[in-house]
Design an enzyme around this catalytic site. Sequence first.
Site, PDB file in Angstrom:
ATOM      1  N   GLY A 197       0.808  -1.219   0.000  1.00  0.00           N
ATOM      2  CA  GLY A 197       0.000   0.000   0.000  1.00  0.00           C
ATOM      3  C   GLY A 197       0.837   1.262   0.000  1.00  0.00           C
ATOM      4  O   GLY A 197       0.577   2.209   0.742  1.00  0.00           O
ATOM      5  N   PHE A 206      -1.459   7.084   2.702  1.00  0.00           N
ATOM      6  CA  PHE A 206      -0.945   8.108   3.623  1.00  0.00           C
ATOM      7  C   PHE A 206       0.153   7.541   4.521  1.00  0.00           C
ATOM      8  O   PHE A 206       1.265   8.079   4.570  1.00  0.00           O
ATOM      9  CB  PHE A 206      -2.116   8.631   4.455  1.00  0.00           C
ATOM     10  CG  PHE A 206      -1.786   9.739   5.415  1.00  0.00           C
ATOM     11  CD1 PHE A 206      -1.112  10.883   4.988  1.00  0.00           C
ATOM     12  CD2 PHE A 206      -2.170   9.664   6.739  1.00  0.00           C
ATOM     13  CE1 PHE A 206      -0.817  11.911   5.871  1.00  0.00           C
ATOM     14  CE2 PHE A 206      -1.890  10.685   7.626  1.00  0.00           C
ATOM     15  CZ  PHE A 206      -1.210  11.816   7.199  1.00  0.00           C
ATOM     16  N   ARG A 254      -2.100  -1.507  -6.344  1.00  0.00           N
ATOM     17  CA  ARG A 254      -3.028  -2.374  -7.074  1.00  0.00           C
ATOM     18  C   ARG A 254      -2.844  -2.241  -8.578  1.00  0.00           C
ATOM     19  O   ARG A 254      -3.059  -3.193  -9.322  1.00  0.00           O
ATOM     20  CB  ARG A 254      -4.468  -2.051  -6.670  1.00  0.00           C
ATOM     21  CG  ARG A 254      -4.888  -2.736  -5.383  1.00  0.00           C
ATOM     22  CD  ARG A 254      -6.299  -2.422  -5.014  1.00  0.00           C
ATOM     23  NE  ARG A 254      -6.459  -1.026  -4.634  1.00  0.00           N
ATOM     24  CZ  ARG A 254      -7.588  -0.473  -4.246  1.00  0.00           C
ATOM     25  NH1 ARG A 254      -8.700  -1.182  -4.211  1.00  0.00           N
ATOM     26  NH2 ARG A 254      -7.647   0.801  -3.901  1.00  0.00           N
ATOM     27  N   LEU A 257      -4.956  -7.081  -2.516  1.00  0.00           N
ATOM     28  CA  LEU A 257      -5.241  -7.849  -1.303  1.00  0.00           C
ATOM     29  C   LEU A 257      -6.233  -8.982  -1.538  1.00  0.00           C
ATOM     30  O   LEU A 257      -6.272  -9.949  -0.785  1.00  0.00           O
ATOM     31  CB  LEU A 257      -5.788  -6.924  -0.204  1.00  0.00           C
ATOM     32  CG  LEU A 257      -4.805  -5.934   0.419  1.00  0.00           C
ATOM     33  CD1 LEU A 257      -5.519  -5.059   1.437  1.00  0.00           C
ATOM     34  CD2 LEU A 257      -3.637  -6.658   1.068  1.00  0.00           C
ATOM     35  N   SER A 298      -4.801  -1.579   3.739  1.00  0.00           N
ATOM     36  CA  SER A 298      -6.049  -2.113   4.289  1.00  0.00           C
ATOM     37  C   SER A 298      -7.194  -1.250   3.798  1.00  0.00           C
ATOM     38  O   SER A 298      -7.044  -0.030   3.695  1.00  0.00           O
ATOM     39  CB  SER A 298      -6.018  -2.115   5.815  1.00  0.00           C
ATOM     40  OG  SER A 298      -7.194  -2.703   6.345  1.00  0.00           O
ATOM     41  N   TYR A 307     -15.661  -1.437  10.110  1.00  0.00           N
ATOM     42  CA  TYR A 307     -14.227  -1.145  10.057  1.00  0.00           C
ATOM     43  C   TYR A 307     -13.521  -1.681  11.296  1.00  0.00           C
ATOM     44  O   TYR A 307     -12.441  -2.278  11.216  1.00  0.00           O
ATOM     45  CB  TYR A 307     -13.976   0.358   9.913  1.00  0.00           C
ATOM     46  CG  TYR A 307     -12.497   0.698   9.980  1.00  0.00           C
ATOM     47  CD1 TYR A 307     -11.649   0.365   8.924  1.00  0.00           C
ATOM     48  CD2 TYR A 307     -11.948   1.322  11.096  1.00  0.00           C
ATOM     49  CE1 TYR A 307     -10.286   0.643   8.983  1.00  0.00           C
ATOM     50  CE2 TYR A 307     -10.587   1.604  11.164  1.00  0.00           C
ATOM     51  CZ  TYR A 307      -9.771   1.266  10.101  1.00  0.00           C
ATOM     52  OH  TYR A 307      -8.425   1.533  10.168  1.00  0.00           O
ATOM     53  N   LYS A 351     -10.518  -4.623  11.340  1.00  0.00           N
ATOM     54  CA  LYS A 351      -9.178  -4.497  11.901  1.00  0.00           C
ATOM     55  C   LYS A 351      -8.940  -5.520  13.017  1.00  0.00           C
ATOM     56  O   LYS A 351      -7.848  -6.082  13.138  1.00  0.00           O
ATOM     57  CB  LYS A 351      -8.950  -3.084  12.437  1.00  0.00           C
ATOM     58  CG  LYS A 351      -9.002  -1.993  11.380  1.00  0.00           C
ATOM     59  CD  LYS A 351      -8.035  -2.208  10.231  1.00  0.00           C
ATOM     60  CE  LYS A 351      -6.590  -1.966  10.578  1.00  0.00           C
ATOM     61  NZ  LYS A 351      -5.694  -1.982   9.397  1.00  0.00           N
ATOM     62  N   PRO A 404      -2.227   2.343  15.592  1.00  0.00           N
ATOM     63  CA  PRO A 404      -2.373   3.797  15.705  1.00  0.00           C
ATOM     64  C   PRO A 404      -3.811   4.208  16.053  1.00  0.00           C
ATOM     65  O   PRO A 404      -4.776   3.509  15.725  1.00  0.00           O
ATOM     66  CB  PRO A 404      -2.016   4.309  14.308  1.00  0.00           C
ATOM     67  CG  PRO A 404      -1.480   3.137  13.557  1.00  0.00           C
ATOM     68  CD  PRO A 404      -2.071   1.919  14.197  1.00  0.00           C
ATOM     69  N   SER A 412      -8.621  11.148   9.489  1.00  0.00           N
ATOM     70  CA  SER A 412      -8.372  12.198  10.471  1.00  0.00           C
ATOM     71  C   SER A 412      -7.969  13.509   9.797  1.00  0.00           C
ATOM     72  O   SER A 412      -8.432  14.584  10.185  1.00  0.00           O
ATOM     73  CB  SER A 412      -7.265  11.754  11.440  1.00  0.00           C
ATOM     74  OG  SER A 412      -7.597  10.521  12.036  1.00  0.00           O
TER      75      SER A 412
END
Length: 339
Positions: free
Chosen positions: A8, A12, A33, A62, A83, A155, A159, A184, A199
């Site tokens: 990935g 970010f 991808r 993935l 993810s 979500y 995770k 995180p 965020s």
Amino acid sequence: MSKVLVTGGSGFVGSHVILQLLAAGHDVRTTVRNLAREPEVRATLAAAGADAEGLSFFAADLEKDEGWAEAVADCDYVHHVASPFPPAQPKDEQELIRPAREGTLRVLRAARDAGVKRVVVTSSFAAIGYGHGQRDTLYTEADWTNPDGPSVQPYMQSKTLAERAAWDFVAREGNGMELAVVNPVGIFGPALNGDLSTSVFLVRSMLEGKMPGTPRLYLGVVDVRDVADLHLRAMTDPAAAGERFLAVAGEAVSFHQMATVLRERLGPAAAKVPRRELPDWLIRLLALFNPLAREAVPRLGIKASASNAKARRVLGWTPRSNEEAIVASAESLIALGLV
């Protein structure tokens, strides 16, 4: 130096991990991808000051087996950062859970078969701090989200189940491969392009005046540069093997406190940032026809803070302050012309 794969790499967190790996002199490769994104990722890293000449790209998804064996071949370490994280919750929770869990297992399986020494998985506070109801105590790495608990969204389930699957796989089928996990909270800090974390998107919404007021919600804060630093520490420190580490700067802050920081530090650039905190009854009313407000209702007034003591003690990690991370998000958005 070591040969390291980052999954990935266009995202970010992934791009910041790549930046720090390159700066440390590692031989870095990454997956996307679609290889059509390679020029864009290279340009982003170059604009951030990286020498990305030696960076190599591999196409891997993935949800597909193809490409992973080639991507991890001859690697010493793997950072599994990729993810799915959609802007809105899907109608079918499996749209999130399946690629998160199965994708993690694909990466781990390929890494094991390639003889990778250690994999660092980017999990989340979403796998730690939900499904417990009201709680005033600090969350630590010993806590796990209850995926069947009250108001646990897809979500958070994705995770949690993906990280559980990773630990189970390494214990049963890892053949000695080591695993470390970084969890995180809300990730702020400098954006490198328009690929924003949820965020940072929140900061953007505040700066653009898209929030008439702030709901009584709280969020843990960490700077993306510190998340990347923790990944590198977890990759090589012998003490990190078999451990998970919360990445959090300090106490959770309210949306209202975030807005106040932006106005105080940015002056005129924060003219549209909301000044008032909205009452809970109004959010509940909005929830009748607004999906985002509906998602917020179960978390109103809940201040879920987490401890960074373990990362500090075991790995010598020293994060930036909440304020510095929040302001860095805003300043980067302004510099990139994204607000």
